[in-house]
Design an enzyme around this catalytic site. Structure first.
Site, PDB file in Angstrom:
ATOM      1  N   GLU A   1      -0.872  35.698 -40.571  1.00  0.00           N
ATOM      2  CA  GLU A   1      -1.693  35.464 -41.671  1.00  0.00           C
ATOM      3  C   GLU A   1      -2.424  37.179 -40.191  1.00  0.00           C
ATOM      4  O   GLU A   1      -3.454  38.366 -40.818  1.00  0.00           O
ATOM      5  CB  GLU A   1      -2.709  34.619 -41.238  1.00  0.00           C
ATOM      6  CG  GLU A   1      -2.384  33.625 -41.812  1.00  0.00           C
ATOM      7  CD  GLU A   1      -2.666  31.891 -41.960  1.00  0.00           C
ATOM      8  OE1 GLU A   1      -3.507  31.564 -40.609  1.00  0.00           O
ATOM      9  OE2 GLU A   1      -2.164  30.575 -42.004  1.00  0.00           O
TER      10      GLU A   1
ATOM     11  N   GLY B   1       1.212  26.412 -44.905  1.00  0.00           N
ATOM     12  CA  GLY B   1       0.097  25.493 -45.710  1.00  0.00           C
ATOM     13  C   GLY B   1      -0.414  25.222 -46.920  1.00  0.00           C
ATOM     14  O   GLY B   1      -0.694  25.388 -47.453  1.00  0.00           O
TER      15      GLY B   1
ATOM     16  N   ASN C   1      -0.956  25.278 -33.886  1.00  0.00           N
ATOM     17  CA  ASN C   1      -1.774  26.168 -33.667  1.00  0.00           C
ATOM     18  C   ASN C   1      -2.888  25.788 -34.469  1.00  0.00           C
ATOM     19  O   ASN C   1      -2.899  25.498 -36.006  1.00  0.00           O
ATOM     20  CB  ASN C   1      -1.073  27.349 -34.619  1.00  0.00           C
ATOM     21  CG  ASN C   1      -2.267  28.658 -35.184  1.00  0.00           C
ATOM     22  OD1 ASN C   1      -3.309  29.196 -34.950  1.00  0.00           O
ATOM     23  ND2 ASN C   1      -1.484  29.795 -36.497  1.00  0.00           N
ATOM     24  N   TRP C   2      -4.309  25.890 -34.179  1.00  0.00           N
ATOM     25  CA  TRP C   2      -5.196  26.050 -34.637  1.00  0.00           C
ATOM     26  C   TRP C   2      -5.766  26.252 -36.058  1.00  0.00           C
ATOM     27  O   TRP C   2      -7.044  26.053 -36.646  1.00  0.00           O
ATOM     28  CB  TRP C   2      -6.299  25.017 -33.979  1.00  0.00           C
ATOM     29  CG  TRP C   2      -6.092  23.358 -33.227  1.00  0.00           C
ATOM     30  CD1 TRP C   2      -4.507  22.792 -33.354  1.00  0.00           C
ATOM     31  CD2 TRP C   2      -6.910  22.676 -32.853  1.00  0.00           C
ATOM     32  NE1 TRP C   2      -5.104  21.867 -32.482  1.00  0.00           N
ATOM     33  CE2 TRP C   2      -6.502  21.595 -31.751  1.00  0.00           C
ATOM     34  CE3 TRP C   2      -8.504  23.178 -32.112  1.00  0.00           C
ATOM     35  CZ2 TRP C   2      -7.178  20.607 -31.524  1.00  0.00           C
ATOM     36  CZ3 TRP C   2      -8.828  21.508 -31.799  1.00  0.00           C
ATOM     37  CH2 TRP C   2      -8.213  20.580 -31.287  1.00  0.00           C
ATOM     38  N   LYS C   3      -5.982  27.837 -35.804  1.00  0.00           N
ATOM     39  CA  LYS C   3      -6.143  28.679 -36.201  1.00  0.00           C
ATOM     40  C   LYS C   3      -7.694  28.704 -36.169  1.00  0.00           C
ATOM     41  O   LYS C   3      -7.896  28.814 -35.367  1.00  0.00           O
ATOM     42  CB  LYS C   3      -5.758  28.712 -37.751  1.00  0.00           C
ATOM     43  CG  LYS C   3      -4.774  28.135 -38.201  1.00  0.00           C
ATOM     44  CD  LYS C   3      -4.200  28.258 -39.614  1.00  0.00           C
ATOM     45  CE  LYS C   3      -2.229  28.421 -40.175  1.00  0.00           C
ATOM     46  NZ  LYS C   3      -1.805  28.358 -40.869  1.00  0.00           N
TER      47      LYS C   3
ATOM     48  N   SER D   1       4.463  24.210 -42.733  1.00  0.00           N
ATOM     49  CA  SER D   1       4.481  22.983 -43.158  1.00  0.00           C
ATOM     50  C   SER D   1       5.523  21.741 -42.407  1.00  0.00           C
ATOM     51  O   SER D   1       5.977  20.608 -43.546  1.00  0.00           O
ATOM     52  CB  SER D   1       5.012  22.587 -44.707  1.00  0.00           C
ATOM     53  OG  SER D   1       3.970  23.523 -45.332  1.00  0.00           O
TER      54      SER D   1
ATOM     55  N   HIS E   1       1.360  36.664 -35.931  1.00  0.00           N
ATOM     56  CA  HIS E   1       1.677  35.528 -37.078  1.00  0.00           C
ATOM     57  C   HIS E   1       1.090  35.937 -38.681  1.00  0.00           C
ATOM     58  O   HIS E   1       0.256  36.919 -38.605  1.00  0.00           O
ATOM     59  CB  HIS E   1       0.444  34.743 -36.542  1.00  0.00           C
ATOM     60  CG  HIS E   1       0.723  33.458 -37.625  1.00  0.00           C
ATOM     61  ND1 HIS E   1       0.222  32.948 -39.080  1.00  0.00           N
ATOM     62  CD2 HIS E   1       0.952  31.959 -37.405  1.00  0.00           C
ATOM     63  CE1 HIS E   1       0.088  31.746 -39.538  1.00  0.00           C
ATOM     64  NE2 HIS E   1       0.590  31.020 -38.395  1.00  0.00           N
TER      65      HIS E   1
ATOM     66  N   GLY F   1       0.747  24.417 -37.465  1.00  0.00           N
ATOM     67  CA  GLY F   1      -0.467  24.256 -38.076  1.00  0.00           C
ATOM     68  C   GLY F   1      -1.367  23.018 -38.828  1.00  0.00           C
ATOM     69  O   GLY F   1      -2.124  22.342 -37.899  1.00  0.00           O
ATOM     70  N   GLY F   2      -1.424  22.885 -39.921  1.00  0.00           N
ATOM     71  CA  GLY F   2      -2.673  21.615 -40.353  1.00  0.00           C
ATOM     72  C   GLY F   2      -2.420  20.698 -39.912  1.00  0.00           C
ATOM     73  O   GLY F   2      -3.188  19.390 -39.471  1.00  0.00           O
TER      74      GLY F   2
ATOM     75  N   GLU G   1       8.899  31.385 -39.336  1.00  0.00           N
ATOM     76  CA  GLU G   1       7.950  30.898 -40.509  1.00  0.00           C
ATOM     77  C   GLU G   1       8.161  32.024 -41.338  1.00  0.00           C
ATOM     78  O   GLU G   1       6.956  32.207 -41.660  1.00  0.00           O
ATOM     79  CB  GLU G   1       6.125  30.874 -39.340  1.00  0.00           C
ATOM     80  CG  GLU G   1       6.468  30.713 -38.294  1.00  0.00           C
ATOM     81  CD  GLU G   1       4.583  29.680 -38.046  1.00  0.00           C
ATOM     82  OE1 GLU G   1       4.591  28.407 -37.767  1.00  0.00           O
ATOM     83  OE2 GLU G   1       3.855  31.047 -37.896  1.00  0.00           O
TER      84      GLU G   1
END
Ligand code: PEP
Length: 260
Positions: free
Chosen positions: A105, A179, A15-17, A218, A103, A239-240, A173
Site C-alpha cells: 500500500e 484484503g 498490521n492494523w493499517k 488474507s 508494504h 491485516g484485517g 505478500e
C-alpha cells in the site's frame, strides 16, 4: 526478538493499517492477557503494528508483556524538515521494536521504490529496530508468470547491506491477496518462499538461511494452520484479522500445538 535453539522462531505480526483509536487498547490487552495466561509458553513472537499515534499508549498499557509493538512505516532520515513523516528513532522512542517497510500500500499509494524501501530498512537498523520488509507481486505479474522474478528482484533491491537475521524479517505478500479473501495455494506459497530462501542464502550467506520469511495476504483463523505449515513460512503478517483480538489469537494459536 529471539530464535529457538533448533530452528527459526516464528513471528505473527498484526498490521492494523489506518484503523483503531485509544479505545482499541482493549484488543491489545486481550492479546496481552492470553500471552500471560493460556499462551504463555507459545514458541512464537507476537507483534502488533498499530497506527503510530497509538504506539506510546499501547506500550504503557502492555508494560512487561511479551507482546511486541511495531510502526507501519518510517522516514529514511533520523530528523529534519519532513512534515508528516516519522523517524525510526521516534518509533523506537514511543516503544516500537520493529517497523514495517515497503508494504504494497505504501509502494502503490506513495510511489515507494525498492531503493527507498532499502533506505527505510537501513533507518530501522540505525534506530535499533527490526525491519519487516514487504515484497509481493501484482495479479498481472502473477498471470504473466513473473512472480518469482518480481519478488526476488524486490528482495535484492529492498535489502540494505546492514540486514541480518536478527534485524530483518521478510514478508511475502502477494498484492492481489491483500484484503481480498484470496490466497495462493500452499504449493504456490511454498515455491515463492523457497525462491526467497534460496536468494537470501545467496545474498547473505548463513544469515539468509536463518532470516524469518512471513506470509501475508488474507490470513484468517480458518486458513492459518495450512499456510503456516508450509515449508519456509516462518509466521504471518496479518491485516484485517489482526484488528479483533479473538481472530488474531486464533491465528497465533496455530503455533500452540508446536509447544515444547
Ligand atoms: C497486510 O496488509 O499486510 C495484509 C496481509 O492484509 P490482509 O491480511 O487483510 O490481507
Amino acid at each position: 526478538m529471539v530464535k529457538d535453539g533448533g530452528g527459526i522462531r516464528p513471528l505473527i505480526a498484526g498490521n492494523w493499517k489506518m484503523n483503531g483509536d485509544k479505545a482499541s487498547v482493549a484488543e491489545i490487552l486481550a492479546v496481552r492477557d492470553a500471552l500471560a495466561g493460556p499462551l504463555a509458553d507459545l514458541p512464537a513472537d507476537v507483534m502488533i503494528a498499530p497506527p503510530a499515534t497509538l504506539i506510546a499508549g499501547f506500550a504503557a498499557a502492555l508494560g512487561a508483556s511479551p507482546v511486541l509493538l511495531a510502526g507501519q512505516d518510517c522516514h529514511p532520515k533520523p530528523d529534519g524538515a519532513h512534515t508528516g513523516d516519522i523517524a525510526a528513532e521516534m518509533l523506537r522512542d514511543a516503544g516500537a521494536v520493529a517497523v514495517i517497510v515497503g508494504h504494497s500500500e505504501r509502494r502503490a499509494d506513495h510511489g515507494e521504490t525498492s531503493s527507498i524501501v532499502s533506505e527505510k530498512a537501513m533507518a530501522a537498523h540505525r534506530a535499533g529496530l527490526t525491519a519487516i520488509v514487504c515484497i509481493g507481486e501484482t495479479k498481472d505479474e502473477r498471470t504473466a508468470g513473473k512472480t518469482v522474478a518480481v519478488v526476488c528482484g524486490q528482495l535484492k533491491d529492498s535489502l540494505p547491506a546492514s540486514a541480518t537475521s536478527e534485524n530483518t524479517v521478510i514478508a511475502y505478500e502477494p498484492v492481489w491477496a491483500i484484503g481480498t479473501g484470496l490466497t495462493p495455494t500452499p504449493d504456490d506459497v511454498k515455491d515463492v518462499h523457497a525462491a526467497i530462501r534460496s536468494d537470501l542464502a545467496t545474498l547473505l550467506g548463513q544469515e539468509g538461511t536463518k532470516m524469518r520469511i512471513l506470509y501475508g495476504g488474507s490470513v484468517k483463523p480458518d486458513n492459518a494452520a495450512v499456510l503456516m505449515a508450509v515449508e519456509n513460512v516462518d509466521g504471518a503478517l496479518v491485516g484485517g484479522a489482526s484488528l479483533k483480538a479473538s481472530d488474531f489469537l486464533a491465528i497465533v494459536r496455530t503455533y500452540e500445538a508446536k509447544r515444547c
